[in-house]
Write an enzyme that holds these catalytic residues in place. Structure first.
Site, PDB file in Angstrom:
ATOM      1  N   CYS A 160      51.047  61.603 108.924  1.00  8.88           N
ATOM      2  CA  CYS A 160      51.101  61.777 107.396  1.00  8.88           C
ATOM      3  C   CYS A 160      52.149  61.303 106.757  1.00  8.88           C
ATOM      4  CB  CYS A 160      51.435  63.739 107.527  1.00  8.88           C
ATOM      5  SG  CYS A 160      50.332  64.479 108.317  1.00  8.88           S
ATOM      6  N   ARG A 213      48.167  55.249 106.142  1.00  9.51           N
ATOM      7  CA  ARG A 213      48.572  56.331 106.941  1.00  9.51           C
ATOM      8  C   ARG A 213      47.393  57.386 107.275  1.00  9.51           C
ATOM      9  NH1 ARG A 213      54.452  55.927 108.208  1.00  9.51           N
ATOM     10  NH2 ARG A 213      54.269  58.007 108.763  1.00  9.51           N
ATOM     11  N   TRP A 237      46.930  63.821 107.864  1.00 11.21           N
ATOM     12  CA  TRP A 237      46.477  63.307 108.360  1.00 11.21           C
ATOM     13  C   TRP A 237      46.918  64.502 109.723  1.00 11.21           C
ATOM     14  CZ3 TRP A 237      43.426  58.999 110.734  1.00 11.21           C
ATOM     15  CH2 TRP A 237      43.015  58.620 112.132  1.00 11.21           C
ATOM     16  N   ASN A 289      55.575  65.853 108.163  1.00 14.20           N
ATOM     17  CA  ASN A 289      55.388  64.277 109.020  1.00 14.20           C
ATOM     18  C   ASN A 289      55.137  64.739 110.521  1.00 14.20           C
ATOM     19  OD1 ASN A 289      53.773  62.466 110.200  1.00 14.20           O
ATOM     20  ND2 ASN A 289      54.779  60.819 109.817  1.00 14.20           N
ATOM     21  N   GLY A 290      54.745  65.025 111.890  1.00 17.07           N
ATOM     22  CA  GLY A 290      55.021  64.906 112.950  1.00 17.07           C
ATOM     23  C   GLY A 290      54.308  66.194 113.629  1.00 17.07           C
ATOM     24  N   GLU A 293      39.442  44.878 128.683  1.00 17.53           N
ATOM     25  CA  GLU A 293      40.330  44.930 127.781  1.00 17.53           C
ATOM     26  C   GLU A 293      40.677  43.421 127.247  1.00 17.53           C
ATOM     27  OE1 GLU A 293      39.790  46.504 125.297  1.00 17.53           O
ATOM     28  OE2 GLU A 293      41.208  46.647 124.790  1.00 17.53           O
ATOM     29  N   LYS A 323      39.632  41.970 123.688  1.00 21.92           N
ATOM     30  CA  LYS A 323      40.620  41.621 122.907  1.00 21.92           C
ATOM     31  C   LYS A 323      40.106  39.746 122.352  1.00 21.92           C
ATOM     32  CE  LYS A 323      41.741  44.745 121.812  1.00 21.92           C
ATOM     33  NZ  LYS A 323      40.482  45.816 121.684  1.00 21.92           N
ATOM     34  N   GLU A 341      37.313  39.477 120.400  1.00 21.45           N
ATOM     35  CA  GLU A 341      36.957  39.829 119.000  1.00 21.45           C
ATOM     36  C   GLU A 341      37.566  38.994 118.081  1.00 21.45           C
ATOM     37  OE1 GLU A 341      36.759  44.161 118.971  1.00 21.45           O
ATOM     38  OE2 GLU A 341      38.749  44.387 120.093  1.00 21.45           O
ATOM     39  N   HIS A 388      32.411  36.638 144.626  1.00 17.68           N
ATOM     40  CA  HIS A 388      30.205  36.777 144.588  1.00 17.68           C
ATOM     41  C   HIS A 388      30.302  35.730 143.156  1.00 17.68           C
ATOM     42  CE1 HIS A 388      31.211  39.384 147.366  1.00 17.68           C
ATOM     43  NE2 HIS A 388      31.649  39.835 146.952  1.00 17.68           N
ATOM     44  N   LYS A 416      35.173  48.243 112.152  1.00 20.58           N
ATOM     45  CA  LYS A 416      35.937  49.294 113.128  1.00 20.58           C
ATOM     46  C   LYS A 416      34.984  50.985 113.790  1.00 20.58           C
ATOM     47  CE  LYS A 416      39.512  50.878 114.568  1.00 20.58           C
ATOM     48  NZ  LYS A 416      40.415  50.305 115.443  1.00 20.58           N
TER      49      LYS A 416
END
Ligand code: AGP
Length: 628
Positions: free
Chosen positions: A2, A27, A74, A98-99, A483, A487, A490, A506, A623
């Site tokens: 947050c 944030r 958030w 925040n936390g 992955e 990365k 993209e 193979h 996104k």
């Protein structure tokens, strides 16, 4: 993650607070609010949704005063709603936070047993009541009441507090969540991050964990939570506002790569019960009964989330011994899949809004399966469509290429596998303790790997002109290889392919020649010998080896030495000297993917940045993919 802002001085604070919150929107926000001392006590205005909604609410109910606090939320506990929006009020006290308060369940029970009626689902409101109680028990100073209240609290917090009984001061405190103070001329500021106050002052003080401060217009007094006074040097910030939002990093993606230790700490917080070698069920979103009854786990996800889900599938099979499968979201819908009531469908999605995954969730629900969402967004569409949710606490991810959400998903899925294994008796106390202890140490080990960025950047420079790159891994390093390839694709637009190392013979081995860089993820795990053999096959065909391995592995280093003289090739000069090896610390097999992926994220980042592509918003990408 947050956003908090506080102001005390000579000016009307509401506009300053709202502008500060606007600077913290990156944030994340699903609701926002202000608390201002208006002379009639502390008054609050809150609104769900974007900050513009708070603006509109303030036009209807203006708050005028020179002392106030603000917050953009958030959500981590409690859905986005006005009741759950901050500030939270108890008596004359208003709090923004925040936390994550780890012992919020017990504290809530204690307050309710004392007759306190809580108005929200948040952990923050509990802190407001604890401060109010302390004030009513005779703590004459607001700071003393805050000190007393925080003595009951465990977890991460950055809080700002105002009170109708203390019109000209703000009290702030910090533990494991960021909080900075801004020092002005007859005015002082507090904020979660520098961008919120940069327009007013470049003179800041960073609070440390276990510290609090009392801010008035003319004075900032810092002390430890135990009451010891502290003097702290001011820092001069010369960042531009945009640099400040990126925390001084060049891109949000690089900032988020480096936020991963914090994201893992927050995702583990309150969920790992090391003394009992277990995972806290209240935060997993799956009942013990169902964990025991499930006959199949059916992972569904897209893109990067499919890679973390693949690792989750391996862990559920290894630790909980449950048959598991992984389906790509878009493919589930083309297959007319068969779900059965004893299926547990695990839908993994950073955004919680990916249409392909959401559609699979709805199909599973319609077929009577139980659905668990693993997502980073509270109350997202996939979370709402599911029977339960296991939230990652990575905070908003701005870079389109997912990094901190990937590793946070891995941490969440490993905890899920441990939780299920413990309930099914397939994972004993020693085994669970071994994995949880290793998981608990991951954030510190991540910091060690991330400190090797310059070595990784040097490797990236060598391969800038390559047109293709192969990524190989076995077991849970196979999704890491996938992955790493994603990365690179993209964000640098270089073609890359992830492959199961055992699958190379193979077909893909035909691709190997002196112009083909091959990244092999080969930590000391239970697949090491076979993967090492794959590296030898690459070397025998002149392939360019780049290895991610365990510290001290001289065999991998020797194999990666290129004994040929420095050569130019169609794709640039390849150094013959320094082997292209990035190391990770010794770690348990199960947690290694959280470490081995870091060098691949940084390799992709530096190759893209050196190529000059738009790292944070790569071409053609969104996104969140809410279309078919
Ligand atoms: C991640 O780097 C990609 N941008 C993309 O593959 C993403 O993982 C995918 O679209 C799934 O998104 P989700 O996790 O929000 O469902």
């Amino acid at each position: 993650m947050c956003g908090i802002v506080g102001y005390v001085g000579q000016k009307d604070c509401a506009p300053i607070l709202v502008e500060g919150l606007r600077r913290l929107e990156y944030r994340g926000y699903d609701s926002a609010g202000l608390a201002v001392h208006t002379g009639r006590g502390v008054e609050i205005v809150r609104a769900v949704g974007k900050l513009s909604n708070l603006d509109a609410a303030l036009k209807k109910n203006p708050l005028s005063g020179t002392t106030g606090i603000g917050h953009t939320r958030w959500a981590t506990h409690g859905r986005p709603s006005e009741a759950n929006a901050h500030p939270h009020v108890a008596g004359h006290v208003a709090v923004v936070h925040n936390g994550i308060i780890e012992n919020h369940v017990q504290l809530r029970r204690d307050l309710e047993s004392r007759g306190v009626k809580l108005q929200s689902d948040t952990d923050t409101e509990i802190v407001a009541h604890l401060i109010d109680e302390a004030m009513r028990q005779g703590r004459t100073r607001l700071s003393e009441a805050v000190r007393t209240a925080l003595g009951h609290v465990r977890g991460a917090y950055a809080i700002a507090v105002v009170s109708g009984d203390a019109p000209d001061e703000i009290v702030v405190a910090k533990q494991d969540s960021p909080l900075v103070l801004g020092i002005g001329e007859n005015e002082n500021f507090a904020a979660s991050d520098i961008p919120a106050i940069l327009a007013h002052t470049r003179d800041i003080i960073l609070l440390h964990d276990g510290e609090m401060a009392v801010l008035t217009a003319s004075h900032v007094e810092i002390s430890t939570l135990e009451g010891t006074r502290i003097t702290r040097e001011h820092k001069r910030i010369d960042w531009s506002p945009m640099q400040a939002e990126k925390g001084g990093y060049k891109h949000f993606m690089l900032k988020e790569i480096h936020e991963q230790p914090r994201a893992i700490e927050d995702t583990l917080r309150g969920r790992v019960d090391l003394p009992n070698a277990d995972v806290v069920g209240a935060e997993i979103g799956l009942s013990a009964e169902l964990a025991q009854r499930v006959s199949r786990v059916y992972f569904v996800a897209c893109g990067t989330s499919a890679h973390s889900a693949m690792a989750g599938r391996y862990w559920v099979e290894q630790l909980a011994r449950i048959p598991s499968t992984l389906e790509i979201g878009s493919e589930v819908r083309t297959r007319d899949p068969v779900f059965v009531p004893n299926d547990l469908v695990v839908a993994v999605s950073q955004s919680g809004e990916t249409l392909d995954t959401l559609a699979a969730v709805k199909a599973a629900k319609a077929a009577g399966a139980h659905v668990l969402a693993v997502t980073n967004v509270v109350d997202s569409a996939i979370a709402r469509a599911s029977d339960g949710a296991l939230y990652t606490h990575a905070g908003p991810e701005i870079g389109v290429a997912s990094t901190k959400c990937f590793t946070s998903q891995l941490a969440a899925l490993l905890m899920l596998a441990i939780y299920m294994g413990r309930r099914r008796g397939t994972l004993d106390t020693d085994g669970a303790h071994r994995v949880l202890d290793a998981l608990w140490r991951v954030p510190a080990q991540m910091r060690e790997v991330l400190a090797r960025g310059e070595d990784i950047k040097a490797i990236a420079k060598k391969y800038l002109r390559t047109r293709d790159m192969l990524f190989l891994g076995r077991g849970t390093e196979f999704p890491v290889a996938l992955e790493g390839a994603l990365k690179l694709k993209e964000i640098s637009y270089i073609h890359a392919e992830g492959y199961a190392a055992g699958e190379m013979k193979h077909g893909p081995i035909a691709l190997i020649d002196e112009d083909m860089p091959v990244v092999v993820v080969c930590p000391r795990d239970n697949q090491y010998d076979k993967t090492f053999s794959n590296m030898e096959e690459v070397k025998a065909r002149e392939g360019q080896l780049i290895a991610v391995c365990t510290e001290g592995d001289e065999d991998v280093r020797a194999l990666c030495f290129s004994d040929a003289a420095p050569r130019s090739s169609t794709r640039g000069i390849l150094s013959a000297a320094e082997p292209d090896v990035i190391t990770i610390p010794e770690a348990a097999n199960e947690v290694q993917p959280l470490l081995t992926v870091l060098p691949l994220q940084l390799l992709a980042y530096y190759m893209a940045d050196l190529k000059g592509t738009d790292v944070d918003q790569p071409r053609n990408l969104a996104k969140t993919v809410t279309v078919e």
